[in-house]
Design a protein around this motif. Structure first.
Motif, PDB file in Angstrom:
ATOM      1  N   GLY A   1      -4.559  12.860  40.301  1.00 55.71           N
ATOM      2  CA  GLY A   1      -3.946  12.664  41.668  1.00 55.71           C
ATOM      3  C   GLY A   1      -3.460  11.410  41.835  1.00 55.71           C
ATOM      4  N   GLY A   2      -4.139  10.439  41.066  1.00 55.37           N
ATOM      5  CA  GLY A   2      -3.895   8.966  41.089  1.00 55.37           C
ATOM      6  C   GLY A   2      -3.804   8.143  42.517  1.00 55.37           C
ATOM      7  N   GLN A   3      -4.591   8.891  43.211  1.00 52.95           N
ATOM      8  CA  GLN A   3      -5.079   8.304  44.727  1.00 52.95           C
ATOM      9  C   GLN A   3      -6.291   7.481  44.685  1.00 52.95           C
ATOM     10  OE1 GLN A   3      -2.723   9.387  47.174  1.00 52.95           O
ATOM     11  NE2 GLN A   3      -1.728   9.949  45.443  1.00 52.95           N
ATOM     12  N   GLU A   4      -6.132   6.587  45.930  1.00 47.69           N
ATOM     13  CA  GLU A   4      -7.296   5.718  46.167  1.00 47.69           C
ATOM     14  C   GLU A   4      -8.259   6.015  47.087  1.00 47.69           C
ATOM     15  OE1 GLU A   4      -5.723   1.534  44.509  1.00 47.69           O
ATOM     16  OE2 GLU A   4      -4.180   2.424  45.846  1.00 47.69           O
ATOM     17  N   TRP A   5      -9.291   5.104  47.347  1.00 46.92           N
ATOM     18  CA  TRP A   5     -10.289   5.623  48.413  1.00 46.92           C
ATOM     19  C   TRP A   5      -9.955   5.932  49.745  1.00 46.92           C
ATOM     20  CZ3 TRP A   5     -14.446   8.021  47.274  1.00 46.92           C
ATOM     21  CH2 TRP A   5     -15.259   7.838  46.080  1.00 46.92           C
ATOM     22  N   PRO A   6      -9.080   5.168  50.397  1.00 46.75           N
ATOM     23  CA  PRO A   6      -8.857   5.542  51.761  1.00 46.75           C
ATOM     24  C   PRO A   6      -8.087   7.063  51.773  1.00 46.75           C
ATOM     25  CG  PRO A   6      -8.073   3.295  51.472  1.00 46.75           C
ATOM     26  CD  PRO A   6      -8.516   3.796  50.054  1.00 46.75           C
ATOM     27  N   THR A   7      -7.376   7.420  50.936  1.00 46.00           N
ATOM     28  CA  THR A   7      -6.899   8.935  50.990  1.00 46.00           C
ATOM     29  C   THR A   7      -8.284   9.944  50.688  1.00 46.00           C
ATOM     30  OG1 THR A   7      -4.703   8.467  50.123  1.00 46.00           O
ATOM     31  CG2 THR A   7      -5.334  10.524  49.739  1.00 46.00           C
ATOM     32  N   ALA A   8      -8.971   9.463  49.560  1.00 42.24           N
ATOM     33  CA  ALA A   8     -10.215  10.233  49.397  1.00 42.24           C
ATOM     34  C   ALA A   8     -10.877  10.621  50.441  1.00 42.24           C
ATOM     35  CB  ALA A   8     -10.962   9.346  48.218  1.00 42.24           C
TER      36      ALA A   8
ATOM     37  N   ARG B   1     -15.811   3.202  37.008  1.00 41.39           N
ATOM     38  CA  ARG B   1     -14.821   1.928  37.361  1.00 41.39           C
ATOM     39  C   ARG B   1     -15.904   0.923  38.024  1.00 41.39           C
ATOM     40  NH1 ARG B   1      -9.663   1.196  37.447  1.00 41.39           N
ATOM     41  NH2 ARG B   1      -9.274   3.432  37.043  1.00 41.39           N
ATOM     42  N   LEU B   2     -16.979   1.430  38.640  1.00 39.72           N
ATOM     43  CA  LEU B   2     -17.725   0.417  39.470  1.00 39.72           C
ATOM     44  C   LEU B   2     -18.695  -0.499  38.460  1.00 39.72           C
ATOM     45  CD1 LEU B   2     -19.073   2.525  42.454  1.00 39.72           C
ATOM     46  CD2 LEU B   2     -17.651   0.505  42.708  1.00 39.72           C
ATOM     47  N   VAL B   3     -18.964   0.334  37.435  1.00 35.98           N
ATOM     48  CA  VAL B   3     -20.042  -0.508  36.508  1.00 35.98           C
ATOM     49  C   VAL B   3     -19.722  -0.617  35.050  1.00 35.98           C
ATOM     50  CG1 VAL B   3     -22.573  -0.065  35.818  1.00 35.98           C
ATOM     51  CG2 VAL B   3     -21.897   0.967  38.016  1.00 35.98           C
TER      52      VAL B   3
ATOM     53  N   ALA C   1      -9.570   0.567  54.391  1.00 41.73           N
ATOM     54  CA  ALA C   1      -8.590  -0.076  54.009  1.00 41.73           C
ATOM     55  C   ALA C   1      -8.957  -1.713  53.351  1.00 41.73           C
ATOM     56  CB  ALA C   1      -7.467  -0.560  55.237  1.00 41.73           C
ATOM     57  N   GLU C   2      -9.945  -2.065  54.102  1.00 41.81           N
ATOM     58  CA  GLU C   2     -10.566  -3.636  53.698  1.00 41.81           C
ATOM     59  C   GLU C   2     -11.236  -3.185  52.386  1.00 41.81           C
ATOM     60  OE1 GLU C   2     -13.332  -4.444  56.989  1.00 41.81           O
ATOM     61  OE2 GLU C   2     -11.660  -4.406  58.128  1.00 41.81           O
ATOM     62  N   GLY C   3     -11.916  -2.210  52.159  1.00 40.00           N
ATOM     63  CA  GLY C   3     -12.549  -2.043  50.874  1.00 40.00           C
ATOM     64  C   GLY C   3     -11.450  -1.842  49.825  1.00 40.00           C
ATOM     65  N   LEU C   4     -10.446  -1.271  50.081  1.00 41.63           N
ATOM     66  CA  LEU C   4      -9.497  -0.975  49.092  1.00 41.63           C
ATOM     67  C   LEU C   4      -8.984  -2.402  48.488  1.00 41.63           C
ATOM     68  CD1 LEU C   4      -7.615   0.724  47.337  1.00 41.63           C
ATOM     69  CD2 LEU C   4      -5.904   0.563  49.240  1.00 41.63           C
ATOM     70  N   ALA C   5      -8.912  -3.487  49.279  1.00 38.12           N
ATOM     71  CA  ALA C   5      -8.527  -4.578  48.497  1.00 38.12           C
ATOM     72  C   ALA C   5      -9.456  -5.124  47.612  1.00 38.12           C
ATOM     73  CB  ALA C   5      -8.344  -5.692  49.750  1.00 38.12           C
ATOM     74  N   LEU C   6     -10.975  -4.976  47.923  1.00 39.45           N
ATOM     75  CA  LEU C   6     -11.697  -5.072  46.881  1.00 39.45           C
ATOM     76  C   LEU C   6     -11.851  -4.483  45.639  1.00 39.45           C
ATOM     77  CD1 LEU C   6     -14.925  -5.863  49.179  1.00 39.45           C
ATOM     78  CD2 LEU C   6     -13.093  -7.359  48.621  1.00 39.45           C
ATOM     79  N   HIS C   7     -11.643  -3.237  45.720  1.00 41.12           N
ATOM     80  CA  HIS C   7     -11.401  -2.434  44.521  1.00 41.12           C
ATOM     81  C   HIS C   7     -10.179  -2.544  43.685  1.00 41.12           C
ATOM     82  CE1 HIS C   7     -14.499   0.387  45.583  1.00 41.12           C
ATOM     83  NE2 HIS C   7     -14.013   0.706  46.875  1.00 41.12           N
ATOM     84  N   ARG C   8      -9.092  -3.065  44.419  1.00 46.13           N
ATOM     85  CA  ARG C   8      -7.870  -3.491  43.699  1.00 46.13           C
ATOM     86  C   ARG C   8      -8.141  -4.800  42.628  1.00 46.13           C
ATOM     87  NH1 ARG C   8      -3.019  -1.875  47.946  1.00 46.13           N
ATOM     88  NH2 ARG C   8      -2.989   0.385  47.304  1.00 46.13           N
ATOM     89  N   ASP C   9      -9.174  -5.614  43.106  1.00 45.90           N
ATOM     90  CA  ASP C   9      -9.128  -6.984  42.528  1.00 45.90           C
ATOM     91  C   ASP C   9     -10.814  -6.867  41.932  1.00 45.90           C
ATOM     92  OD1 ASP C   9      -8.717  -9.310  41.856  1.00 45.90           O
ATOM     93  OD2 ASP C   9      -9.582 -10.381  43.690  1.00 45.90           O
ATOM     94  N   ALA C  10     -11.137  -5.723  41.318  1.00 45.79           N
ATOM     95  CA  ALA C  10     -12.483  -5.420  40.975  1.00 45.79           C
ATOM     96  C   ALA C  10     -12.892  -6.571  40.148  1.00 45.79           C
ATOM     97  CB  ALA C  10     -12.487  -4.182  40.171  1.00 45.79           C
TER      98      ALA C  10
END
Length: 415
Positions: free
Chosen positions: A80-87, A116-118, A319-328
């Motif tokens: 789906g190519g989606q990110e966490w806020p949608t999930a 992706r996290l680890v 939404a705040e967390g998404l910014a961190l995920h995008r700059d992993a």
């Protein structure tokens, strides 16, 4: 949906939708509409399936066929190519129909994303491609309150042994995430392994009052071998640490928030429909319909307002967390700590609101609504069961320590 054939102990989902005939959603609105379609299927017989407590093979097949299991997967591999806020919002929708299946989906998406996290960049690419193309459903045996699994180094492989009290997803999973400690060190190692193998024995002993279809019983791990190349985040047997490794906890806590709020919405909307169509007005109240009773309007208005507020906070923190995920690769300890405090706040609020709504909704239903066949209690049982995962008082303490002492929480398995 094409239902799976009935296995012994399987539940039955009777709705048939040809998901392949519809275009794959390309944006959040489309995925939320698909999640609502799944919710509508699940909620029709949720009470009966809760009562049966059978292994949810058909329900997981529904999640796969609707494409929700690959929601976070790369588009080029069919995801789906989606990110966490949608999930998070998709998890909410599914949980409103069935809290157990919302939890299963939430845990699956977390473990799907765990590479992706680890992992190393090469591991991330490989895992996400394979998981998306094959529509793997993930389970996990990573309860930190238990003794760690033992890992021994056997040349090009590592070998896992031990037991975990909880393994959510167990029999319905295609792969299981394992975590343990390498013998003679304090080094933790995550790996993804096939669930169906002789070395993994699921004990089918999940018999709790709520979240009955999550397949969360205990598991024994015996001589499960994994190539060192598949040890998440390791290069030449050495872990490559970064602050982003510690974002698994805020992410799973937001998954919890998502299905808590989804279950609360399911209780509120199911209760409202019952009050509109079945509940009788109080004989001394002077009203012809229950929906005209002042106490009913106050009750539902209060609960809807509280739920809207909690959902809005959850969306903001996501939404705040998404910014961190995008700059992993560049997340700092300060950024991580500030985000965790906000996660702690919404976890505390979602817990309190969900418990209040699922327990208090009976005031708007009436005595007849306590009939066992209606199973209105399942919403409270589901929330009460999972909100004991970790003490909510410690979440409030994190927020208080930030406000009063300007302290940020140290990363742990729960913060």
């Amino acid at each position: 949906m094409t239902t799976t054939e009935n296995r012994p102990g399987s539940t039955t989902v009777t709705e048939v939708i040809d998901w392949s005939a519809a275009p794959t959603p390309s944006d959040e609105a489309g995925w939320l509409e698909r999640a609502r379609a799944v919710r509508r299927i699940l909620e029709r017989d949720a009470a009966a399936r809760d009562r049966a407590g059978a292994t949810p093979y058909d329900e997981v097949a529904l999640l796969k066929e609707a494409g929700l299991v690959t929601l976070l997967g790369p588009v080029e591999h069919g995801g789906g190519g989606q990110e966490w806020p949608t999930a998070y919002r998709v998890i909410r929708e599914v949980a409103a129909g069935d809290g157990s299946i919302g939890q299963l989906l939430g845990y699956h998406l977390l473990w799907f994303w765990a590479a992706r996290l680890v992992g190393t960049p090469e591991q991330i690419e490989a895992v996400e491609a394979d998981a998306t193309r094959n529509r793997w459903f993930f389970g996990g045996a990573v309860n930190p309150r238990d003794q760690d699994l033992r890992i021994r180094d056997d040349g090009d492989e590592i070998v896992y042994d031990g037991r975990k009290s909880f393994s959510t997803g167990s029999r319905v999973s295609d792969v299981t995430v394992l975590e343990g400690v390498l013998e003679g060190t304090d080094t933790h190692v995550f790996a993804i392994v096939p669930s169906a193998q002789d070395g993994i024995v699921f004990h089918d002993d999940w018999d709790n009052i709520g979240q009955r279809l999550t397949e969360s019983g205990s598991v024994t791990i015996t001589d499960v071998r994994v190539p060192w190349a598949s040890a998440a985040g390791f290069v030449d047997k050495v872990f490559q640490p970064r602050v982003y490794n510690t974002l698994n906890v805020p992410t799973i806590q937001l998954v919890f928030v998502s299905f808590y709020l989804g279950i609360a919405r399911g209780a509120l909307e199911t209760g409202a429909e019952y009050t509109r169509t079945v509940t009788r007005p109080w004989l001394h109240g002077g009203h012809d319909r229950a929906v005209d009773e002042p106490y009913q309007l106050d009750l539902y208005g209060d609960y809807q307002s509280k739920l809207w507020a909690a959902e809005a906070l959850a969306d903001a923190v996501a939404a705040e967390g998404l910014a961190l995920h995008r700059d992993a690769w560049n997340v700092t300890a300060q950024q991580r700590g500030e985000h965790e405090v906000r996660v702690a706040a919404v976890k505390a609020r979602a817990t309190e609101v969900a418990l209040e709504i699922t327990g208090g909704i009976f005031e708007g239903l009436g005595a007849r609504a306590t009939a066992a066949g209606l199973a209105f209690d399942r919403f409270w049982r589901n929330i009460r069961t999972h909100t004991l995962h970790d003490p909510v008082a410690y979440k409030r303490r994190e927020v208080g320590a930030r406000l009063l002492r300007d302290e940020l929480p140290e990363p742990t398995w729960y913060s």
